[in-house]
Scaffold this motif. Structure first.
Motif, PDB file in Angstrom:
ATOM      1  N   GLU A  94       0.682  -1.233  -0.160  1.00 26.82           N
ATOM      2  CA  GLU A  94      -0.024  -0.027   0.086  1.00 26.82           C
ATOM      3  C   GLU A  94       0.838   1.150   0.147  1.00 26.82           C
ATOM      4  N   GLY A 127      -6.775   7.111  -4.426  1.00 21.16           N
ATOM      5  CA  GLY A 127      -8.030   6.579  -3.822  1.00 21.16           C
ATOM      6  C   GLY A 127      -8.270   6.779  -2.203  1.00 21.16           C
ATOM      7  N   ALA A 141     -10.676   2.304   1.557  1.00 18.32           N
ATOM      8  CA  ALA A 141     -11.505   1.066   1.123  1.00 18.32           C
ATOM      9  C   ALA A 141     -10.949   0.982  -0.272  1.00 18.32           C
ATOM     10  N   GLU A 142     -10.581   1.645  -1.160  1.00 17.84           N
ATOM     11  CA  GLU A 142     -10.009   1.418  -2.565  1.00 17.84           C
ATOM     12  C   GLU A 142      -8.715   1.002  -2.588  1.00 17.84           C
ATOM     13  N   ARG A 143      -7.975   1.633  -1.479  1.00 15.78           N
ATOM     14  CA  ARG A 143      -6.508   1.019  -1.537  1.00 15.78           C
ATOM     15  C   ARG A 143      -6.381  -0.363  -1.016  1.00 15.78           C
ATOM     16  N   ALA A 150      -8.560  -2.665  -1.602  1.00 16.05           N
ATOM     17  CA  ALA A 150      -9.030  -3.598  -2.392  1.00 16.05           C
ATOM     18  C   ALA A 150      -7.905  -3.793  -3.677  1.00 16.05           C
ATOM     19  N   ARG A 151      -7.091  -2.626  -3.761  1.00 11.84           N
ATOM     20  CA  ARG A 151      -6.113  -2.645  -4.741  1.00 11.84           C
ATOM     21  C   ARG A 151      -5.022  -3.724  -4.186  1.00 11.84           C
ATOM     22  N   GLU A 204      -6.121  -7.140  -4.534  1.00  9.38           N
ATOM     23  CA  GLU A 204      -5.991  -7.563  -5.907  1.00  9.38           C
ATOM     24  C   GLU A 204      -4.391  -7.719  -6.454  1.00  9.38           C
TER      25      GLU A 204
END
Length: 359
Positions: free
Chosen positions: A131, A140, A143-145, A147-148, A151
């Motif tokens: 991260e 982002g 939450a977006e981080r 999820a990334r 992924e």
């Protein structure tokens, strides 16, 4: 070596796009002080090196330890900036660009280091490591981080739920290098520089990581500048290969051409040094060896820097520096030698035909 994905020639993307990176006449020197009887002076780490890397292409850079490979890629990254020359990435000149203006460009040009343990904080959790570049780029929300990160870990073959909470010191070498790869991919770079990125891994893990590199190249159209001292390994992943000796490129060409018919005596000796399971098999092997130790980069030989160890050196090699010139039929294979290695058909290289070193 365990089987890896197809090498150059069998690639779906073979670097036929526009130039992503253009390096011209790059020179890097360092001043060292003499002490304890050791001579000081100006270390000529990289001298007048030029090359291009196209979109979707992998350029492998090989050579002995101390040949200047790592200094070359660090100079491309402007860490530190070169003494002279030009580095154009995605159409932007990096040399001389203020540091604050380099930050948005560096997100597209990422690096994977040789030692996976020293390139990450051993006390950080895997999720924090991956991260980190997202936080630095303010990309982002939380939450977006997250999820990334999940992924990316899944992309490099690590279970986010199992490995995300673990600390880097709890991982194996291969797992830790996968984390470093995930971190390098976080900001969707266009190019990755891999500096001896698999040399510290065992053979099986090397093959797994190389397969991952190839998968990512096909999936995202990544370009690689792949640095290593193992010529057999570089062949597996490179479209083109540049052979480096004492701060200069001595031969550049398509991987298959370099390995099938090397034209520089240094390249030929390096290939002959690769252990072969079948000594009677196909491929060039002349038993040509390199004698002596590499000269000091503080006081490199005049003319051709390889001449003090070359079996073919003549007086001209001491007075005239050979430049990279086309030596193959299509002009894609370049060699910096006044007296190149004889071709497969026994025909002399360009420099031996007329004694002029021309083509």
């Amino acid at each position: 070596m365990p089987e890896v994905l197809p090498a150059a020639g069998g690639r779906e993307t073979n670097g036929q796009g526009p130039n992503l990176l253009e390096v011209r006449n790059l020179t890097q020197t360092f001043t060292v002080r003499g002490r304890g009887g050791v001579k000081g002076g100006e270390v000529q780490a990289v001298t007048d090196v030029s090359f291009d890397v196209r979109k979707g292409e992998t350029l492998g850079v090989v050579g002995e330890t101390g040949s200047g490979k790592s200094t070359l890629v660090q100079s491309v990254l402007q860490a530190p900036p070169p003494r002279s020359g030009s580095v154009v990435f995605q159409g932007v000149e990096l040399v001389g660009t203020p540091r604050r203006e380099l930050l948005p460009l560096r997100r597209h040009l990422q690096m994977i280091f040789q030692d996976p343990y020293n390139s990450v904080d051993p006390k950080w959790r895997v999720s924090q490591i991956v991260e980190e570049p997202l936080l630095a780029a303010k990309a982002g929300g939380r939450a977006e981080r997250r999820a990334r990160v999940d992924e990316l870990l899944d992309l490099v073959g690590l279970d986010p739920r199992q490995h995300g909470p673990r600390r880097a010191r709890e991982l194996s070498g291969g797992q830790c290098q996968r984390v470093a790869i995930a971190r390098a991919l976080a900001l969707n770079p266009a190019m990755i520089i891999a500096d001896e990125a698999v040399s510290s891994l065992d053979v099986l893990v090397q093959a797994q990581v190389l397969n991952l590199f190839e998968h990512l190249r096909r999936e995202f159209g990544l370009s690689y500048l792949f640095v290593a001292h193992d010529l057999a390994l570089v062949k597996q992943v490179s479209d083109r290969v540049a052979v480096m000796y004492l701060g200069r490129f001595c031969e550049v060409g398509p991987a298959e051409s370099i390995y099938r018919e090397p034209m520089h005596h240094y390249t030929r000796a390096l290939l002959d040094a690769i252990p072969r399971p079948d000594p009677e098999g196909d491929g060039p092997q002349t038993g040509e060896t390199i004698s002596g130790e590499p000269p000091s980069p503080i006081d490199p030989p005049s003319g051709c820097r390889f001449r003090t160890r070359c079996p073919r050196a003549e007086e001209r090699c001491a007075t005239e520096t050979p430049e990279l010139r086309p030596a193959g039929p299509d002009g894609a294979h370049l060699v910096a030698c006044h007296f190149p290695v004889l071709g497969a058909a026994g025909e002399p290289g360009a420099g031996e035909q007329d004694g002029s070193g021309g083509v």
